[in-house]
Design a protein around this motif. Structure first.
Motif, short mmCIF file in Angstrom:
data_model
loop_
_atom_site.label_atom_id
_atom_site.label_comp_id
_atom_site.label_asym_id
_atom_site.label_seq_id
_atom_site.Cartn_x
_atom_site.Cartn_y
_atom_site.Cartn_z
N VAL A 134 0.84 -1.19 0.00
CA VAL A 134 0.00 0.00 0.00
C VAL A 134 0.88 1.24 0.00
N SER A 135 0.57 2.17 -0.88
CA SER A 135 1.24 3.48 -0.90
C SER A 135 0.21 4.54 -0.53
N ILE A 136 0.52 5.30 0.52
CA ILE A 136 -0.41 6.30 1.05
C ILE A 136 -0.04 7.67 0.50
N PHE A 137 -1.03 8.43 0.02
CA PHE A 137 -0.81 9.81 -0.39
C PHE A 137 -2.09 10.60 -0.13
N GLU A 138 -1.93 11.69 0.62
CA GLU A 138 -3.06 12.52 1.02
C GLU A 138 -4.14 11.61 1.64
N ASN A 139 -5.35 11.67 1.16
CA ASN A 139 -6.41 10.82 1.72
C ASN A 139 -6.74 9.67 0.78
N GLN A 140 -5.73 9.20 0.05
CA GLN A 140 -5.93 8.09 -0.87
C GLN A 140 -4.78 7.09 -0.75
N ILE A 141 -5.02 5.91 -1.28
CA ILE A 141 -3.99 4.88 -1.29
C ILE A 141 -4.02 4.16 -2.64
N TYR A 142 -2.85 3.69 -3.06
CA TYR A 142 -2.77 2.65 -4.06
C TYR A 142 -2.58 1.34 -3.30
N ALA A 143 -3.34 0.34 -3.66
CA ALA A 143 -3.23 -0.97 -3.02
C ALA A 143 -2.97 -2.01 -4.08
N ALA A 144 -1.88 -2.75 -3.90
CA ALA A 144 -1.51 -3.81 -4.84
C ALA A 144 -1.46 -5.13 -4.11
N ALA A 145 -1.86 -6.19 -4.79
CA ALA A 145 -1.73 -7.54 -4.24
C ALA A 145 -0.96 -8.40 -5.22
N PHE A 146 0.01 -9.13 -4.71
CA PHE A 146 0.80 -10.07 -5.52
C PHE A 146 0.60 -11.48 -4.99
N SER A 147 0.35 -12.40 -5.89
CA SER A 147 0.25 -13.81 -5.55
C SER A 147 1.34 -14.56 -6.30
N ASN A 148 2.23 -15.19 -5.56
CA ASN A 148 3.37 -15.89 -6.17
C ASN A 148 4.13 -14.99 -7.13
N GLN A 149 4.35 -13.75 -6.69
CA GLN A 149 5.14 -12.75 -7.40
C GLN A 149 4.50 -12.25 -8.69
N GLU A 150 3.21 -12.52 -8.86
CA GLU A 150 2.47 -12.00 -10.01
C GLU A 150 1.40 -11.03 -9.50
N LEU A 151 1.26 -9.91 -10.20
CA LEU A 151 0.26 -8.92 -9.80
C LEU A 151 -1.14 -9.51 -9.94
N ALA A 152 -1.87 -9.52 -8.81
CA ALA A 152 -3.21 -10.12 -8.80
C ALA A 152 -4.31 -9.07 -8.71
N ALA A 153 -4.00 -7.89 -8.15
CA ALA A 153 -5.00 -6.84 -8.01
C ALA A 153 -4.28 -5.51 -7.81
N PHE A 154 -4.90 -4.44 -8.31
CA PHE A 154 -4.36 -3.10 -8.10
C PHE A 154 -5.48 -2.09 -8.25
N ASN A 155 -5.54 -1.13 -7.31
CA ASN A 155 -6.59 -0.11 -7.41
C ASN A 155 -6.23 1.08 -6.55
N ILE A 156 -7.02 2.13 -6.70
CA ILE A 156 -6.90 3.33 -5.91
C ILE A 156 -8.14 3.45 -5.02
N PHE A 157 -7.95 3.86 -3.77
CA PHE A 157 -9.06 3.98 -2.83
C PHE A 157 -8.94 5.29 -2.05
N THR A 158 -10.08 5.85 -1.70
CA THR A 158 -10.12 7.01 -0.81
C THR A 158 -10.26 6.52 0.62
N ILE A 159 -9.49 7.10 1.53
CA ILE A 159 -9.54 6.70 2.93
C ILE A 159 -9.86 7.91 3.79
N GLU A 160 -10.60 7.67 4.86
CA GLU A 160 -10.91 8.73 5.82
C GLU A 160 -10.13 8.57 7.12
N SER A 161 -9.62 7.37 7.36
CA SER A 161 -8.85 7.11 8.57
C SER A 161 -7.91 5.93 8.30
N LYS A 162 -6.98 5.71 9.21
CA LYS A 162 -6.06 4.60 9.04
C LYS A 162 -6.78 3.26 9.06
N GLU A 163 -7.94 3.21 9.74
CA GLU A 163 -8.70 1.96 9.76
C GLU A 163 -9.20 1.55 8.38
#
Length: 272
Positions: free
Chosen positions: A167-196
């Motif tokens: 996860v890369s945090i910037f301002e109130n958003q994050i990029y979240a990436a998931a790798f399974s066996n070293q292959e990219l399985a998911a990637f997206n951008i999300f808005t966050i309001e808190s660390k939770e």
């Protein structure tokens, strides 16, 4: 606008030494990196509380932008799509991006190949904003803002374990990436309001990909002291949790101070 400007520069900064520029447009801020002929960063301008609609005025008033230098523009925005390289067809950009957002008239598209052309990161820019930039810079390239983070992850992929969420945090958003066996399985951008909210999106990825919560490794980039995100906090929820700073491919001329306080991913690693 000037009151929102923070300047970072070397002891011997001279705008005449600038040979190229990189502009990183975040939702509410802008970072301008000036580089010399050796690709070392010699000056950075950070504009906070920045609106993209102010860019037309800024290209006239900011002294780093007054010279017609080669410029790279990185747009951190929700309008993007990842397309496998073997499936990517020029001319189909509006179709690919229709899954991310409704397409507007007078839109210009651009794409960046990553992972040895196995992946195309596609995004867009309004015709008005592109025209403003093209009127200032004759040598101009566009990229989606995620390409720095993604290019870093592909560079580091062989250091990843079987199940990874990064996860890369910037301002109130994050990029979240998931790798399974070293292959990219998911990637997206999300808005966050808190660390939770970071926990929430990590758990959603774990469930979707059927990861083992006791095995998956969670790595966060960009956590600040103000965010109150610590490794002790993360380890309350995940056995394998860590805070990271990316390895550097960026050089800085002597004298930069207080740059670490920015905690911006691109101060360490940029896609070039």
């Amino acid at each position: 606008m000037e009151s929102n400007l923070k300047v970072f520069k070397s002891d011997r900064f001279d705008v005449e030494d600038a040979a190229s520029l990189s502009l990183f447009l975040y939702p509410d801020s802008l970072f301008i990196f000036a580089k010399d002929k050796n690709q070392s960063n010699i000056g950075i301008h950070e504009y906070i509380n920045f609106s993209w609609t102010s860019l037309e005025q800024l290209v006239i008033s900011d002294h780093l932008l007054r010279a017609d230098l080669p410029a790279k523009i990185y747009l951190h925005q929700p309008e993007f799509s990842l397309v496998p390289g073997v499936l990517f067809q020029p001319g189909k950009e509006a179709t690919y991006l229709s899954f991310a957002a409704a397409q507007q008239a007078n839109t210009s598209y651009f794409n960046t190949p990553l992972d040895s052309n196995n992946l195309q990161v596609l995004s867009c820019i309004s015709g008005k904003l592109k025209k403003t930039l093209e009127a200032r810079f004759s040598d101009l390239t566009f990229h989606h803002g995620s390409v720095s983070f993604l290019s870093y992850l592909f560079k580091e992929r062989f250091n990843l374990i079987g199940q990874e969420i990064l996860v890369s945090i910037f301002e109130n958003q994050i990029y979240a990436a998931a790798f399974s066996n070293q292959e990219l399985a998911a990637f997206n951008i999300f808005t966050i309001e808190s660390k939770e909210d970071i926990l929430k999106y990590a758990l959603i990825l774990i469930e979707q990909l059927k990861f083992d919560r006791n095995h998956v490794r969670i790595s966060l980039f960009g956590a600040t002291s103000e965010s109150e995100i610590t490794e002790d906090w993360g380890k309350k929820y995940f056995h394998n949790f860590r805070l990271l700073t990316p390895h550097a491919n960026q050089n800085f001329t002597h004298g930069f101070k207080h740059l670490k306080s920015v905690n911006l991913f691109e101060t360490n690693w940029q896609f070039d």
